[in-house]
Enzyme design. Structure first.
Site, PDB file in Angstrom:
ATOM      1  N   ASP A  72       0.835  -1.083   0.086  1.00 53.79           N
ATOM      2  CA  ASP A  72      -0.033  -0.078   0.032  1.00 53.79           C
ATOM      3  C   ASP A  72       0.744   1.287  -0.071  1.00 53.79           C
ATOM      4  O   ASP A  72       2.002   1.280   0.441  1.00 53.79           O
ATOM      5  CB  ASP A  72      -0.938  -0.059   1.121  1.00 53.79           C
ATOM      6  CG  ASP A  72      -0.264  -0.015   2.477  1.00 53.79           C
ATOM      7  OD1 ASP A  72       0.880  -0.693   2.730  1.00 53.79           O
ATOM      8  OD2 ASP A  72      -0.628   0.341   3.417  1.00 53.79           O
ATOM      9  N   ASP A 103       8.241   5.101  -0.819  1.00 53.83           N
ATOM     10  CA  ASP A 103       7.802   4.249   0.012  1.00 53.83           C
ATOM     11  C   ASP A 103       6.458   3.453  -0.240  1.00 53.83           C
ATOM     12  O   ASP A 103       5.160   3.892  -0.259  1.00 53.83           O
ATOM     13  CB  ASP A 103       7.125   5.130   1.308  1.00 53.83           C
ATOM     14  CG  ASP A 103       6.687   4.489   2.684  1.00 53.83           C
ATOM     15  OD1 ASP A 103       7.006   3.523   2.754  1.00 53.83           O
ATOM     16  OD2 ASP A 103       6.055   5.108   3.470  1.00 53.83           O
ATOM     17  N   GLU A 137      -0.067  -1.693   5.506  1.00 53.86           N
ATOM     18  CA  GLU A 137       1.149  -1.237   6.599  1.00 53.86           C
ATOM     19  C   GLU A 137       1.057   0.424   7.151  1.00 53.86           C
ATOM     20  O   GLU A 137       1.153   0.564   8.187  1.00 53.86           O
ATOM     21  CB  GLU A 137       2.489  -1.423   6.047  1.00 53.86           C
ATOM     22  CG  GLU A 137       3.815  -1.240   6.831  1.00 53.86           C
ATOM     23  CD  GLU A 137       4.148   0.059   7.129  1.00 53.86           C
ATOM     24  OE1 GLU A 137       5.152   0.419   7.889  1.00 53.86           O
ATOM     25  OE2 GLU A 137       3.647   1.055   6.117  1.00 53.86           O
ATOM     26  N   HIS A 391       5.667   9.964   1.595  1.00 52.29           N
ATOM     27  CA  HIS A 391       4.589  10.879   2.153  1.00 52.29           C
ATOM     28  C   HIS A 391       4.575  12.279   1.640  1.00 52.29           C
ATOM     29  O   HIS A 391       3.743  12.827   1.873  1.00 52.29           O
ATOM     30  CB  HIS A 391       4.441  10.780   3.554  1.00 52.29           C
ATOM     31  CG  HIS A 391       4.413   9.263   4.210  1.00 52.29           C
ATOM     32  ND1 HIS A 391       3.885   9.176   5.480  1.00 52.29           N
ATOM     33  CD2 HIS A 391       4.609   8.079   3.569  1.00 52.29           C
ATOM     34  CE1 HIS A 391       3.755   7.818   5.823  1.00 52.29           C
ATOM     35  NE2 HIS A 391       4.457   7.154   4.820  1.00 52.29           N
TER      36      HIS A 391
END
Length: 422
Positions: A72, A103, A137, A391
């Site tokens: 994810d 990420d 996660e 992010h």
């Protein structure tokens, strides 16, 4: 595998939108990739359209090491802040941009490609390599919890989690001096000297310890009333503010610290109260995410917070309740350093950076918290391509690092398996 094929695998993964959901499409892509190269793999369904993936090569015997990563990504945020489509991998000036590049779809791709190349090489695999791809996660570690409960990590001797562990050199000093990173002072001094003289793009670290984390909700209950007569009610927002101020003071007074992880980190992230403008609110709540250390365990922290609430609830008109919504334990690798030594040994020849993977402790969390729950002796290393753009808008991975990390994984794992025979 040719360089262009490796880059295409990364782009194809980024092109699959898996924001806190839809991981089955990523898992299916990896399943077909493994099967195309003769590797046995299977999907492990958990929720609708959300499947984990497990694949394996080798003898099936010990030593056994896992390649692990999550499928994810976090939300893309305001797309106007992106210079390209966040869900279309975009190659520009030696970097791949898109949500999840850092990420951690670059890490996933590296682990899968390393596994494929090891399978197809002439080097015998003296043990077992297991690929584990997890859902959820970013929010709850749902996949790692599910697979751990099903026993997929019980027999492992070691695990590599390919979370991003790098930082661009221009941001290195602020990174290592941040509250979220703990590094040996002498190692830091030497690293900054080397970085000053280096023309490298990034410095990667081995994360040998990371904080646990806990999400909890504190609910304040009051008494509804017409807003023209507020004295007839009890404003739950006022009660929550009283608690919040006491909570801030509580965390400021925590003195415990861990030599590798530093102090507990407190972050109240969500506040909600009131439903309409002409009614005194009878309910308000906050949700807190706190990064925890062994010296103030998750259980101990909750015990102390509940004591604070009992004290406040003794005052007239105050009605507070604490609910733990999620809890993950800290991870430390103090006594499990052989794999770290091997990574540092091979990084000297495969990575082109100022220092050879210095070790750090960090505040972020990983699936290791769940994986370690039933296998405390497993040697865990967190190391992957990518950087601190995780992010963030315009998230990217350096293609040179992405390709170098594949070589590092292969060399280290073959060495680990060979040295742990019998």
């Amino acid at each position: 595998m040719e360089k262009e094929a490796k880059i295409k695998i990364l782009k194809d993964l980024i092109d699959i939108k898996s924001v806190n959901d839809n991981e089955s499409e990523v898992a299916q892509f990896l399943l077909e990739l493994f099967q195309a190269h003769g590797i046995e793999a299977k999907l492990v369904a958990e929720f609708h359209n959300r499947s984990n993936i497990v694949a394996e090569i080798g003898t099936g015997e010990h030593p056994k090491i896992a390649f692990a990563g999550h499928l994810d990504t976090v939300h893309q945020g305001d797309e106007r802040t992106w210079k390209s489509d966040p869900f279309q991998g975009t190659l520009r000036k030696g970097r791949m941009y898109g949500r999840g590049t850092t990420d951690m779809k670059a890490g996933l791709a590296d682990l899968a490609i390393a596994m494929i190349e090891l399978k197809e090489s002439d080097t015998p695999i003296q043990g077992t390599i297991r690929f584990i791809g997890t859902i959820g996660e970013e929010l709850t570690a749902a996949g790692s919890k599910f697979l751990t409960d099903k026993g997929y990590v019980d027999d492992l001797d070691a695990m590599v989690i390919a979370e991003p562990s790098g930082v661009s050199l221009h941001g290195l000093r602020s990174y290592v001096n941040s509250d979220g990173v703990t590094i040996d002072p002498e190692v830091l001094t030497n690293l900054l000297k080397k970085a000053f003289l280096s023309d490298a793009l990034e410095q990667h670290f081995i994360i040998k310890a990371h904080k646990g984390w806990m999400a909890y909700r504190v609910t304040a209950r009051g008494k509804a009333a017409h807003s023209s007569m507020p004295q007839m009610g009890i404003n739950a927002i006022n009660t929550l503010i009283q608690y919040y101020l006491a909570e801030k003071e509580f965390y400021a007074q925590l003195t415990e610290s861990d030599p590798e992880l530093g102090r507990t980190i407190y972050s109240p992230d969500i506040f909600h109260g009131g439903e309409q403008i002409n009614s005194v609110p009878d309910l308000a709540y906050e949700i807190v995410k706190v990064r925890t250390i062994p010296q103030v365990s998750n259980e101990e922290l909750i015990r102390r917070l509940k004591q604070l609430i009992v004290k406040l609830n003794a005052q007239p008109g105050i009605d507070l309740e604490l609910t733990v919504e999620h809890s993950e334990l800290p991870v430390k690798s103090d006594n499990h350093t052989h794999l770290i030594d091997l990574f540092q040994k091979h990084a000297a020849h495969t990575m082109h950076e100022p220092d050879t993977l210095p070790t750090i402790g960090v505040s972020l969390g990983t699936d290791a918290s769940e994986f370690r729950r039933r296998n405390q002796t497993m040697d865990v290393v967190v190391l992957g391509p990518g950087n601190t753009t995780a992010h963030s808008p315009n998230e990217y991975v350096e293609i040179s690092t992405y390709l170098d990390m594949i070589k590092l994984y292969k060399a280290t794992v073959i060495d680990f398996l060979a040295q742990n025979q019998g």
